[in-house]
Design a protein around this motif. Sequence first.
Motif, PDB file in Angstrom:
ATOM      1  N   SER A 114       0.822  -1.217   0.000  1.00  0.00           N
ATOM      2  CA  SER A 114       0.000   0.000   0.000  1.00  0.00           C
ATOM      3  C   SER A 114       0.856   1.267   0.000  1.00  0.00           C
ATOM      4  N   TRP A 116       1.365   5.728   0.683  1.00  0.00           N
ATOM      5  CA  TRP A 116       1.305   6.574   1.871  1.00  0.00           C
ATOM      6  C   TRP A 116       0.127   7.527   1.875  1.00  0.00           C
ATOM      7  N   LYS A 140       2.248  -4.827   3.388  1.00  0.00           N
ATOM      8  CA  LYS A 140       3.472  -4.011   3.425  1.00  0.00           C
ATOM      9  C   LYS A 140       3.056  -2.551   3.187  1.00  0.00           C
ATOM     10  N   GLU A 143       6.907   3.226   3.421  1.00  0.00           N
ATOM     11  CA  GLU A 143       7.972   3.730   4.307  1.00  0.00           C
ATOM     12  C   GLU A 143       7.844   5.239   4.524  1.00  0.00           C
ATOM     13  N   GLY A 190      -0.168   1.926  -5.843  1.00  0.00           N
ATOM     14  CA  GLY A 190       0.967   2.848  -5.875  1.00  0.00           C
ATOM     15  C   GLY A 190       1.148   3.404  -7.272  1.00  0.00           C
ATOM     16  N   SER A 191       2.364   3.825  -7.567  1.00  0.00           N
ATOM     17  CA  SER A 191       2.609   4.498  -8.834  1.00  0.00           C
ATOM     18  C   SER A 191       2.709   3.501  -9.990  1.00  0.00           C
ATOM     19  N   GLU A 212      -3.439  -1.260  -8.611  1.00  0.00           N
ATOM     20  CA  GLU A 212      -4.227  -0.032  -8.437  1.00  0.00           C
ATOM     21  C   GLU A 212      -3.247   1.123  -8.575  1.00  0.00           C
ATOM     22  N   LEU A 213      -3.186   1.726  -9.758  1.00  0.00           N
ATOM     23  CA  LEU A 213      -2.114   2.684 -10.058  1.00  0.00           C
ATOM     24  C   LEU A 213      -2.654   4.118 -10.181  1.00  0.00           C
ATOM     25  N   GLY A 214      -1.837   4.990 -10.722  1.00  0.00           N
ATOM     26  CA  GLY A 214      -2.244   6.401 -10.792  1.00  0.00           C
ATOM     27  C   GLY A 214      -2.366   6.879 -12.220  1.00  0.00           C
ATOM     28  N   CYS A 246      -5.113   9.690  -5.530  1.00  0.00           N
ATOM     29  CA  CYS A 246      -4.925   9.056  -6.838  1.00  0.00           C
ATOM     30  C   CYS A 246      -5.973   9.495  -7.847  1.00  0.00           C
ATOM     31  N   GLU A 344       1.911  12.675 -13.641  1.00  0.00           N
ATOM     32  CA  GLU A 344       0.841  12.781 -12.645  1.00  0.00           C
ATOM     33  C   GLU A 344       1.261  13.848 -11.632  1.00  0.00           C
TER      34      GLU A 344
HETATM   35  P1  NAD Z   1       4.941   4.112  -4.768  1.00  0.00           P
HETATM   36  O1  NAD Z   1       4.714   3.344  -6.004  1.00  0.00           O
HETATM   37  O2  NAD Z   1       6.186   4.909  -4.653  1.00  0.00           O
HETATM   38  O3  NAD Z   1       4.930   3.147  -3.488  1.00  0.00           O
HETATM   39  C1  NAD Z   1       3.861   2.265  -3.192  1.00  0.00           C
HETATM   40  C2  NAD Z   1       4.371   1.087  -2.386  1.00  0.00           C
HETATM   41  O4  NAD Z   1       5.334   0.389  -3.169  1.00  0.00           O
HETATM   42  C3  NAD Z   1       5.057   1.440  -1.072  1.00  0.00           C
HETATM   43  O5  NAD Z   1       4.609   0.554  -0.055  1.00  0.00           O
HETATM   44  C4  NAD Z   1       6.519   1.186  -1.353  1.00  0.00           C
HETATM   45  O6  NAD Z   1       7.219   0.715  -0.226  1.00  0.00           O
HETATM   46  C5  NAD Z   1       6.449   0.079  -2.383  1.00  0.00           C
HETATM   47  N1  NAD Z   1       7.630   0.019  -3.253  1.00  0.00           N
HETATM   48  C6  NAD Z   1       8.487   1.022  -3.568  1.00  0.00           C
HETATM   49  N2  NAD Z   1       9.453   0.562  -4.396  1.00  0.00           N
HETATM   50  C7  NAD Z   1       9.198  -0.748  -4.598  1.00  0.00           C
HETATM   51  C8  NAD Z   1       9.833  -1.783  -5.356  1.00  0.00           C
HETATM   52  N3  NAD Z   1      10.932  -1.537  -6.060  1.00  0.00           N
HETATM   53  N4  NAD Z   1       9.295  -3.021  -5.334  1.00  0.00           N
HETATM   54  C9  NAD Z   1       8.170  -3.274  -4.624  1.00  0.00           C
HETATM   55  N5  NAD Z   1       7.521  -2.338  -3.901  1.00  0.00           N
HETATM   56  C10 NAD Z   1       8.031  -1.094  -3.889  1.00  0.00           C
HETATM   57  O7  NAD Z   1       3.657   5.023  -4.602  1.00  0.00           O
HETATM   58  P2  NAD Z   1       3.359   6.130  -3.509  1.00  0.00           P
HETATM   59  O8  NAD Z   1       4.255   7.305  -3.753  1.00  0.00           O
HETATM   60  O9  NAD Z   1       3.356   5.525  -2.152  1.00  0.00           O
HETATM   61  O10 NAD Z   1       1.852   6.516  -3.875  1.00  0.00           O
HETATM   62  C11 NAD Z   1       1.536   7.432  -4.873  1.00  0.00           C
HETATM   63  C12 NAD Z   1       1.092   6.753  -6.153  1.00  0.00           C
HETATM   64  O11 NAD Z   1       0.104   5.795  -5.881  1.00  0.00           O
HETATM   65  C13 NAD Z   1       0.448   7.724  -7.123  1.00  0.00           C
HETATM   66  O12 NAD Z   1       0.853   7.405  -8.427  1.00  0.00           O
HETATM   67  C14 NAD Z   1      -1.040   7.463  -6.963  1.00  0.00           C
HETATM   68  O13 NAD Z   1      -1.828   7.807  -8.065  1.00  0.00           O
HETATM   69  C15 NAD Z   1      -1.048   5.994  -6.693  1.00  0.00           C
HETATM   70  N6  NAD Z   1      -2.236   5.606  -5.957  1.00  0.00           N
HETATM   71  C16 NAD Z   1      -3.170   4.820  -6.566  1.00  0.00           C
HETATM   72  C17 NAD Z   1      -4.328   4.485  -5.886  1.00  0.00           C
HETATM   73  C18 NAD Z   1      -5.385   3.626  -6.509  1.00  0.00           C
HETATM   74  O14 NAD Z   1      -6.245   3.160  -5.778  1.00  0.00           O
HETATM   75  N7  NAD Z   1      -5.369   3.385  -7.804  1.00  0.00           N
HETATM   76  C19 NAD Z   1      -4.526   4.936  -4.586  1.00  0.00           C
HETATM   77  C20 NAD Z   1      -3.542   5.715  -4.008  1.00  0.00           C
HETATM   78  C21 NAD Z   1      -2.396   6.044  -4.693  1.00  0.00           C
END
Ligand code: NAD
Length: 469
Positions: A114, A116, A140, A143, A190-191, A212-214, A246, A344
Motif C-alpha cells: 500500500s 502513503w 506491506k 515507508e 501505488g505508482s 491499483e495505479l495512478g 490518486c 501525474e
Molecule cells: P509508490 O509506487 O512509490 O509506493 C507504493 C508502495 O510500493 C510502497 O509501499 C513502497 O514501499 C512500495 N515500493 C516502492 N518501491 C518498490 C519496489 N521496487 N518493489 C516493490 N515495492 C516497492 O507510490 P506512492 O508514492 O506511495 O503513492 C503514490 C502513487 O500511488 C500515485 O501514483 C497514486 O496515483 C497511486 N495511488 C493509486 C491508488 C489507486 O487506488 N489506484 C490509490 C492511491 C495512490
Amino acid sequence: MSSNLSKVLESQRQAFNQAPNSAWSERKAKLKKLGEVIKTHEAEFQKTISEDFGNRAYVETTLAETMVIQGGISHALKHTPKWMRTRSAPTAMQYKPGSNKVVPQPLGVIGIISPWNYPLQLAVMPLIGALGAGNRVMIKPSEYTPKFSDLLKEVLGKVFSDDEVHVAVGGVKVAQEFSSLPFDHLIFTGSTNVGRIVAQAAAKNLTPVTLELGGKSPTIIDDSADMATAVARITNGKLLNAGQTCVAPDYVLMPSAKIDAFSDAMIEQAETFYPKFAGNDDYTSIIADNHYARLQTLLEDAENKGARIRTAGDDDKQQLAKERRVPLTIVTDTTPDMKIMQEEIFGPLLPVVASENLDDALDYVQKRERPLALYWFGKDKRKQQKVLTQSISGGVSVNDVAWHVIQEDIPFGGVGPSGMGAYHGEDGFKTFSHMKGVFFQSKFSAGKMLHPPYGPKTEKLLNMMKKMI
Ligand code: NAD
C-alpha cells in the motif's frame, strides 16, 4: 531473501491448508474485530497519520479513511454470506442432463502493498475483501508513513495472530522482498512505475496481481455545466489531502473563453475554504521534502515555458515551505512540452487546458494514457452519454469528483497504465476468491456414446448435439 517474511508466508500457508475453507462465522468474527479495533484507535490513527504528513486534517482521516473502512466492513458483513454461496449456473442443452455450479473458494495467502497517501484506507480496504473471502493476509505499508505503519502493525496485532494477518514494516528493500514472495494473489496500490516492477517480480512466481495505479485524471467541463457547483466540487476534490489523491482531478479541459473566469473562481473558492493555508489544521501538508521539491520543479518548469500561474492566498512563502504546504495553484497557457502536462501531479496544482467542444476534449483524452478517473460536469444528457461511451478510464464521477471510489456496489480499479483488476464490495470478494467452475455429470450422460472407436453412431450423436448449439 530474508527468511523472516518467507517464514511468515509459510506459516500462513500451513495454517490456511489446515482449514482451507473457513465458515462465515469465522470470517464475520474477523471483520467485526477489524472494525472494532480501528474504531477504538481512530484518534491514534488521526494523530499518527498527521505526524507522518507534517499535518493531515483529522476530518480528512475520518472522511477518507476510517469512514470508508467502516462502510466497507458493514457492506461486507451484510453481503458476504450471499457472495460465498455455491451458485447454480446454466447448462447448455447439448450437455444436459449434467449441470453446472460455481463454487467460490479462498485463494490462500494474499499480499497487500500500500502507498502513503491514504495509508489506512489503502491497506485495510483490500484486507476487508481478502478476509471476507476467507484468506490469510500479509501487508506491506509505505515507508513514507513510518509512525502509521508501526501503529497499524501494533493495532492489527491486537486482534489477529501472525498467521492470520501480518504487517511487514520497512523500506524499499523490504518491499522488493515482499513483492517477490509467491503469494496466491498480490494487490499493489501505488505508482505506475513501481507497479511495473511489482508486476515483473510477481510474474516470476506466476502470482496474479491487481494493480491499483495512478495517472492523469481529466475533468471535462461542458458549456451546460453549473459553473458555481463545478468550482466548489472541483476545489474540494482537488484540495482534499492537498491533492495527494490518486483520483484527484489532474487537469481541466474547458472552452477557452471561460478559462479566466473559472480560474479566478477556483482561487476565490479555495480562499473561502482555507482563509489561510499556512498554520491551518484543515489543510494537509505535502508528505515529504522530495515531493514538495517535485511540485516546485513542475511549477518552475511550466513558468519558464510560458505558463501563467495563479496562487491562492497570501501566505508567507517561507512559512509555507517550512510547513510543506502548497496552496491551490492554477496553471493556464500550458503547452504539451511542460512536465506538468506529462506527469501525474499528485499535489494541489491544477492546469486548465483549452478545449472548445466535446470532440476536442475526448480527442485530447483518447490520445493519452488511459486515466484512473474521469470527471464530466454538465447537464446535457446526450453529451454525458457520449463521454461515458467514448472515453475509457478506470471509473467516472458525473457532476462531482472522486465519489465513485467510495461506492461499495461498483468496482474500483484502473485500466491500462492506471491499473488492472478491481476491488471493493463483491468485486473485492471475487478478486480474492477462486471462482471454481464445477460440472456434475448425470448418470444418463450420452458421453459414453462418444467414446472410441468412432463410427456412424458417434456421427449421428454429434450431428444431434450440433443442432442443439
Ligand atoms: P509508490 O509506487 O512509490 O509506493 C507504493 C508502495 O510500493 C510502497 O509501499 C513502497 O514501499 C512500495 N515500493 C516502492 N518501491 C518498490 C519496489 N521496487 N518493489 C516493490 N515495492 C516497492 O507510490 P506512492 O508514492 O506511495 O503513492 C503514490 C502513487 O500511488 C500515485 O501514483 C497514486 O496515483 C497511486 N495511488 C493509486 C491508488 C489507486 O487506488 N489506484 C490509490 C492511491 C495512490
